[in-house]
Write an enzyme that holds these catalytic residues in place. Sequence first.
Site, PDB file in Angstrom:
ATOM      1  N   ALA A   1       3.940   6.983  -1.309  1.00 52.10           N
ATOM      2  CA  ALA A   1       5.297   7.305  -1.761  1.00 52.10           C
ATOM      3  C   ALA A   1       5.247   8.213  -2.983  1.00 52.10           C
ATOM      4  CB  ALA A   1       6.069   6.026  -2.078  1.00 52.10           C
TER       5      ALA A   1
ATOM      6  N   ILE B   1       0.819  -1.209   0.000  1.00 54.74           N
ATOM      7  CA  ILE B   1       0.000   0.000   0.000  1.00 54.74           C
ATOM      8  C   ILE B   1       0.857   1.265   0.000  1.00 54.74           C
ATOM      9  CG2 ILE B   1      -0.154   0.222   2.531  1.00 54.74           C
ATOM     10  CD1 ILE B   1      -3.175   0.900   2.070  1.00 54.74           C
ATOM     11  N   LYS B   2       2.114   1.136   0.401  1.00 55.86           N
ATOM     12  CA  LYS B   2       2.990   2.308   0.510  1.00 55.86           C
ATOM     13  C   LYS B   2       3.313   2.936  -0.846  1.00 55.86           C
ATOM     14  CE  LYS B   2       3.700   2.093   5.036  1.00 55.86           C
ATOM     15  NZ  LYS B   2       3.323   3.171   5.958  1.00 55.86           N
ATOM     16  N   ASP B   3       3.077   2.213  -1.930  1.00 51.66           N
ATOM     17  CA  ASP B   3       3.292   2.810  -3.253  1.00 51.66           C
ATOM     18  C   ASP B   3       2.455   4.066  -3.427  1.00 51.66           C
ATOM     19  OD1 ASP B   3       4.889   0.643  -3.748  1.00 51.66           O
ATOM     20  OD2 ASP B   3       3.639  -0.220  -5.324  1.00 51.66           O
TER      21      ASP B   3
END
Length: 457
Positions: free
Chosen positions: A52, A47-49
């Site tokens: 970011a 999910i950090k995409d």
Amino acid sequence: MNPNKRVYDNILQTIGNTPLVKLNKIVADLPCTVYAKVETFNPGNSIKDRMALKMLEVAEKEGKIKPGGTIIEGTSGNTGMGLALAAIIKGYRCIFTTTDKQSKEKVDILKAVGAEVIVCPTNVEPEDPRSYYSVSKRLAKEIPNSWYVNQYDNLANRQAHYEQTGPEIWDQTEGKVTHLVVAAGTGGTIVGTGKYLKEQNPNVQVWAIDTYGSLLKKWFDTGELDMSEVHPYISEGFGEDFLPENYIKDAIDHFEKVTDKDGAVMARRISKEEGIFVGYSAGSVIAGLKQMKDKLKPEDVVVVIFHDHGSRYVGKIYNDEWMLDRGFLEVKTVRDLVGGLGTRRLVTIDQDSKVSDAMELMKKYDIEQIPVMSSGDITGTVTQTGLFRRLMEDIEVKDALVADVQEKELPVVEMDTAVERLSHYINKDNGAVLTKDESGQFHILTKYDILTAFSKG
């Protein structure tokens, strides 16, 4: 991202619009419907995409980073992956600091996509100059044209989920979502998503999952930042020892703590029972949800976030030896014990070898018994106790052949033998048993192996 688009100009355009998948077996004991937002479908497998890319785009717009600049961040791996992918497409250099509790796989993956990684100690205060927070801040000051991301206090983090994750969940559930359950770390996912959902329906309940060793639940319940709550923990990707600025209390309704063991065990169950290969936090989310099942009703529609992919944890929660070493695996059979031994090689000796050779093997590998082989078959055993007794009678026996001093063969038990039954085979006269796996390979289990397994359970 346009979910109907078939061709993309670059990998960043594939971020988002991840599937919502109904869970079945793993939540069969819950009265409600549970869907998982499977964020492993993002290109960086987490999910950090989302955040970011959003943080970088905002930084570019605000002039905080110029072409050819350096991205610097303290990250457990997933945010770093998202930033690294963005950096490849946009032409930036990446330097990431992380902690020594993070899995080796996460560090290796960051390096594989071109990032420089600096591993820092976990068990230090955030203000300590050795902490991964402090090191990243220092590097940002020292390196020209660099941008310190600071995902914890960067409000573009939660903005990404307010603009993307929340609307996706609302649309995918056709506005029927009643509960959102998220493992809380930086606060971006739970606050951004929760804020959006509550704006659509103020009755939506947002539940945060915390870990023991983190101060977030105590802060939420009392408003106090109590450092006595902070201690080392094994769970990865969530929990904090300070309060990130991304947090807004009004976006969250409840915090629930989950143990390191329960999260790890549940992640393995999700992978086996649902066919979704998930990371540590997903296991903790489901474990926490089950702890709160009395708060749920049949008409509820719960959405849980599966943050990242199980490939990040193959050396940890998906490694039997690692799990057994921490007492996270329930040892029931000989197979469980063998799984916890890892790749330990069975040491044997040929019956035509000298006794002195057997003594050297015992010394080299610190073992008390060695199976004796002849033409590929096990024909007996030499033991430390037996050799000691014979040496006390005749010191020259060390030059004799093993065949002349070997004792009876060790008992051979089936892999599915219950551990409790090993007491029938292991006693004061017999310190080990052998078992053969499906490939025909023998394994030895000693008194020490069994005691060690149960002492960690």
